[in-house]
Motif scaffolding. Structure first.
Motif, short mmCIF file in Angstrom:
data_model
loop_
_atom_site.label_atom_id
_atom_site.label_comp_id
_atom_site.label_asym_id
_atom_site.label_seq_id
_atom_site.Cartn_x
_atom_site.Cartn_y
_atom_site.Cartn_z
N ARG A 1 -43.34 13.15 -5.41
CA ARG A 1 -41.99 12.58 -5.46
C ARG A 1 -41.00 13.54 -4.78
NH1 ARG A 1 -39.65 12.98 -11.54
NH2 ARG A 1 -40.71 14.76 -12.31
N TYR A 2 -39.74 13.23 -4.91
CA TYR A 2 -38.71 14.09 -4.32
C TYR A 2 -38.82 15.49 -4.90
CZ TYR A 2 -34.11 16.07 -3.46
OH TYR A 2 -33.10 16.90 -3.09
N THR A 3 -38.79 16.49 -4.00
CA THR A 3 -38.85 17.88 -4.48
C THR A 3 -37.67 18.71 -3.99
OG1 THR A 3 -40.09 18.58 -2.55
CG2 THR A 3 -41.39 17.93 -4.49
N TYR B 1 -37.49 19.59 -0.92
CA TYR B 1 -37.99 20.31 0.26
C TYR B 1 -37.49 19.62 1.52
CZ TYR B 1 -41.42 22.36 3.51
OH TYR B 1 -42.03 23.01 4.55
N THR B 2 -36.61 20.29 2.23
CA THR B 2 -36.02 19.65 3.41
C THR B 2 -35.53 20.74 4.36
OG1 THR B 2 -34.35 18.06 4.11
CG2 THR B 2 -33.78 19.37 2.19
N ARG C 1 -38.92 20.36 8.68
CA ARG C 1 -38.81 19.80 10.03
C ARG C 1 -39.81 20.47 10.98
NH1 ARG C 1 -35.46 16.58 13.24
NH2 ARG C 1 -35.05 15.58 11.25
N TRP D 1 -43.35 18.92 10.57
CA TRP D 1 -43.49 17.61 11.20
C TRP D 1 -43.42 17.73 12.72
CZ3 TRP D 1 -45.96 14.43 8.47
CH2 TRP D 1 -45.70 14.22 7.12
N TYR E 1 -46.28 16.49 15.26
CA TYR E 1 -46.10 15.45 16.28
C TYR E 1 -46.14 16.01 17.70
CZ TYR E 1 -44.94 12.01 12.69
OH TYR E 1 -45.00 11.17 11.62
N SER F 1 -48.36 9.01 11.37
CA SER F 1 -47.09 8.33 11.15
C SER F 1 -47.17 7.46 9.89
CB SER F 1 -46.75 7.47 12.38
OG SER F 1 -45.68 6.62 12.09
N HIS G 1 -46.97 9.82 6.98
CA HIS G 1 -45.59 10.30 6.88
C HIS G 1 -44.71 9.23 6.22
CE1 HIS G 1 -42.18 12.57 9.27
NE2 HIS G 1 -41.88 12.42 8.00
N ALA G 2 -44.89 7.99 6.64
CA ALA G 2 -44.12 6.89 6.04
C ALA G 2 -44.42 6.79 4.55
CB ALA G 2 -44.45 5.57 6.74
N ILE H 1 -41.07 9.66 -1.83
CA ILE H 1 -39.85 10.44 -2.07
C ILE H 1 -38.73 9.49 -2.50
CG2 ILE H 1 -38.06 11.86 -0.97
CD1 ILE H 1 -40.30 12.99 0.87
N ARG I 1 -35.44 5.99 6.17
CA ARG I 1 -36.63 6.69 6.66
C ARG I 1 -37.79 5.76 7.00
NH1 ARG I 1 -37.18 12.21 3.18
NH2 ARG I 1 -34.97 12.71 3.08
N ARG J 1 -42.95 2.33 11.83
CA ARG J 1 -43.45 3.14 10.72
C ARG J 1 -44.10 2.25 9.66
NH1 ARG J 1 -38.35 7.40 10.18
NH2 ARG J 1 -38.37 7.97 12.39
N CYS K 1 -45.49 19.76 -2.48
CA CYS K 1 -45.66 19.04 -1.21
C CYS K 1 -46.97 19.48 -0.55
CB CYS K 1 -44.51 19.32 -0.24
SG CYS K 1 -42.89 19.19 -0.99
P1 FAD Z 1 -38.53 13.94 8.03
O1 FAD Z 1 -39.29 13.06 7.11
O2 FAD Z 1 -38.64 15.40 7.89
O3 FAD Z 1 -38.97 13.51 9.51
C1 FAD Z 1 -38.74 14.38 10.64
C2 FAD Z 1 -38.67 13.53 11.91
O4 FAD Z 1 -39.94 12.90 12.12
C3 FAD Z 1 -37.67 12.37 11.83
O5 FAD Z 1 -36.40 12.76 12.23
C4 FAD Z 1 -38.27 11.35 12.76
O6 FAD Z 1 -37.93 11.63 14.11
C5 FAD Z 1 -39.75 11.57 12.62
N1 FAD Z 1 -40.36 10.64 11.64
C6 FAD Z 1 -40.02 10.44 10.36
N2 FAD Z 1 -40.85 9.57 9.77
C7 FAD Z 1 -41.75 9.21 10.71
C8 FAD Z 1 -42.88 8.34 10.72
N3 FAD Z 1 -43.27 7.67 9.61
N4 FAD Z 1 -43.57 8.18 11.88
C9 FAD Z 1 -43.20 8.85 12.99
N5 FAD Z 1 -42.16 9.71 13.04
C10 FAD Z 1 -41.44 9.88 11.91
N6 FAD Z 1 -40.53 16.24 0.41
C11 FAD Z 1 -40.42 15.84 -0.88
O7 FAD Z 1 -39.33 15.70 -1.40
N7 FAD Z 1 -41.55 15.55 -1.62
C12 FAD Z 1 -42.80 15.67 -1.10
O8 FAD Z 1 -43.80 15.45 -1.78
C13 FAD Z 1 -42.93 16.11 0.26
N8 FAD Z 1 -44.14 16.27 0.83
C14 FAD Z 1 -44.22 16.74 2.11
C15 FAD Z 1 -45.48 16.93 2.67
C16 FAD Z 1 -45.59 17.43 3.95
C17 FAD Z 1 -46.95 17.65 4.54
C18 FAD Z 1 -44.40 17.76 4.70
C19 FAD Z 1 -44.52 18.32 6.08
C20 FAD Z 1 -43.16 17.54 4.15
C21 FAD Z 1 -43.05 17.04 2.86
N9 FAD Z 1 -41.81 16.81 2.27
C22 FAD Z 1 -41.73 16.39 0.99
C23 FAD Z 1 -40.59 16.89 3.08
C24 FAD Z 1 -40.23 15.50 3.65
O9 FAD Z 1 -41.34 14.90 4.29
C25 FAD Z 1 -39.11 15.55 4.69
O10 FAD Z 1 -39.45 16.46 5.68
C26 FAD Z 1 -37.76 15.93 4.10
O11 FAD Z 1 -37.44 15.09 3.03
C27 FAD Z 1 -36.64 15.81 5.17
O12 FAD Z 1 -36.61 14.48 5.65
P2 FAD Z 1 -35.87 14.01 6.98
O13 FAD Z 1 -35.12 12.78 6.67
O14 FAD Z 1 -35.15 15.15 7.60
O15 FAD Z 1 -37.03 13.52 8.00
#
Ligand code: FAD
Length: 392
Positions: free
Chosen positions: A144-146, A148-149, A154, A157, A161, A185, A188-189, A195, A218, A225, A321
């Motif tokens: 769930r939401y933690t 971590y951002t 970034r 990811w 990618y 992807s 990631h979705a 979250i 998202r 996605r 995460c």
């Molecule tokens: P992010 O999700 O960080 O996405 C970064 C960029 O990737 C986006 O701007 C977009 O260009 C691209 N993107 C986004 N989604 C997709 C997609 N589906 N397909 C293709 N491109 C895409 N946070 C938590 O709160 N709880 C968790 O359990 C958690 N687990 C994580 C596990 C991993 C392995 C990683 C790397 C991160 C995790 N995080 C978790 C962090 C979370 O995924 C986001 O990185 C964070 O919430 C910031 O989100 P953001 O909106 O900046 O975009």
């Protein structure tokens, strides 16, 4: 290019969105939700500290809300601790020396011969890697939401990618090149959906709930996605159904006979479900991949990229995460191994026997459950997924 257009079928898969939604809600999700609570499936073995092989620790470890609650020794099943249960590598080698193995089809048919210790070529994490791994009760550590951002998240990811699974050009015909991107992807979705579905709405009162804005921003407003999420779900579902015989015969011994019978019964209901087999007999057709001349090279390249992604999970700067990242990447690696590495890999052109580690099976089924939850949530929260996926 024609075949890549949205036609009602999940792209590159063999079932349509509506069927997936119905099967998921009526059959898969209820069974999976129960399965992951059984003792066999709720304990995952993982190495959780940061030892990122790509860049120095960026100091993001142990953020508030991120830490994982590890299991004390006496909590997880005793059978998980005993190495005696695990067959040695030599035991899994060719059985030719044994006369009964040469002719007896029932031996051939008995696909499960003990949990393997064989490395998964798709991943960098292996259950048998070292003794410093710990068991984690997944039910106590929901994804769930933690919080971590920012740059640390970034960076992961971006590395995934840009270096390891570049977005394919819109005219790309080669399905193999698209598979890895779509799987990542889709995963990631699914992480984003979890979250959004379990979000800290008010820190002061510690109120948790669904955050529709995050879900929309998202995931829902990006049709690609959503499509990749469905694709990943069907890909992993196909791996599970392909491994049915192996999974049915595997040992689910946790020391509690009643629990173990329940685990086996739930698995059987999932693996040989009539409704599923009738409505979506082949969720994904892996036989179509690697047919061209450059097939073996491409497979090697994609395998290397996926191993890098797996290693990148050690760079995730939030323990919870990292736990779910590792579990789900291992689950995807297990699906890739099941679908793409088992047949046709040896030069004798005979199918290789599937060999899985216990942790791989735990990761595979937990991943399927996560994806199933995400598909259900997307279907519930979006007015019409068909409309969304049809937009592109
Ligand atoms: P992010 O999700 O960080 O996405 C970064 C960029 O990737 C986006 O701007 C977009 O260009 C691209 N993107 C986004 N989604 C997709 C997609 N589906 N397909 C293709 N491109 C895409 N946070 C938590 O709160 N709880 C968790 O359990 C958690 N687990 C994580 C596990 C991993 C392995 C990683 C790397 C991160 C995790 N995080 C978790 C962090 C979370 O995924 C986001 O990185 C964070 O919430 C910031 O989100 P953001 O909106 O900046 O975009």
């Amino acid at each position: 290019q024609e075949s890549c257009k949205y036609t009602g079928m999940v792209e590159d898969c063999c079932c349509d969105y509506e069927t997936v939604n119905v099967l998921n809600e009526e059959v898969l999700n209820p069974l999976l939700q129960e399965l992951v609570t059984t003792p066999f499936f709720r304990y995952f073995k993982a190495k959780l500290w940061c030892d990122c092989p790509f860049w120095p620790d960026d100091g993001m470890c142990r953020l508030r809300d991120c830490s994982v609650c590890e299991c004390p020794e006496n909590e997880f099943p005793e059978t998980f601790r005993k190495p005696s249960n695990v067959l040695r590598k030599e035991d899994l080698m060719c059985q030719e020396g044994k006369p009964e193995a040469a002719v007896d089809r029932t031996l051939d048919k008995k696909v499960f011969r003990g949990w393997a210790e064989v490395d998964n070529p798709w991943t960098s994490d292996d259950e048998t890697d070292n003794s410093e791994m710990t068991y984690v009760n997944l039910l106590l550590n929901p994804e769930r939401y933690t919080g971590y951002t920012g740059p640390s998240a970034r960076r992961i990811w971006d590395a995934i990618y840009s270096e390891n699974c570049p977005r394919y050009a819109s005219g790309e015909m080669c399905q193999e090149k698209k598979v890895l991107y779509k799987l990542i992807s889709g995963l990631h979705a699914s992480i984003s959906v979890h979250i959004a579905a379990d979000y800290l709405l008010d820190e002061a009162t510690n109120t948790w709930g669904q955050n529709f804005d995050v879900m929309h921003d998202r995931v829902l407003r990006h049709p690609e996605r959503v499509r990749n999420l469905y694709f990943t779900f069907l890909f992993v579902l196909r791996a599970v159904t392909k491994a049915s015989d192996y999974l049915e015969q595997a040992e689910y011994d946790t020391g509690n006979h009643e629990d173990d019978l329940k685990t086996q019964s739930l698995l059987k209901q999932l693996l040989y479900n009539q409704k599923l087999r009738a409505a979506c007999p082949l969720p994904f057709d892996e036989a179509k991949l690697w047919q061209g001349q450059s097939g073996p090279e491409l497979k090697q390249q994609i395998q290397k990229q996926f191993r890098n992604i797996s290693a990148l999970m050690d760079c995730v700067g939030c323990e919870k995460c990292r736990l779910w990242g590792k579990l789900q990447v291992l689950g995807l690696g297990t699906a890739l191994k099941t679908l793409l590495s088992v047949e046709g890999d040896n030069h004798l052109n005979q199918p290789l026997q599937l060999q899985l580690q216990r942790n791989e099976v735990i990761a595979l089924l937990n991943l399927l459950n996560r994806l199933s939850e995400s598909v259900k949530l997307v279907h519930e929260m979006a007015p019409s997924v068909d409309k969304i996926v049809g937009q592109v």
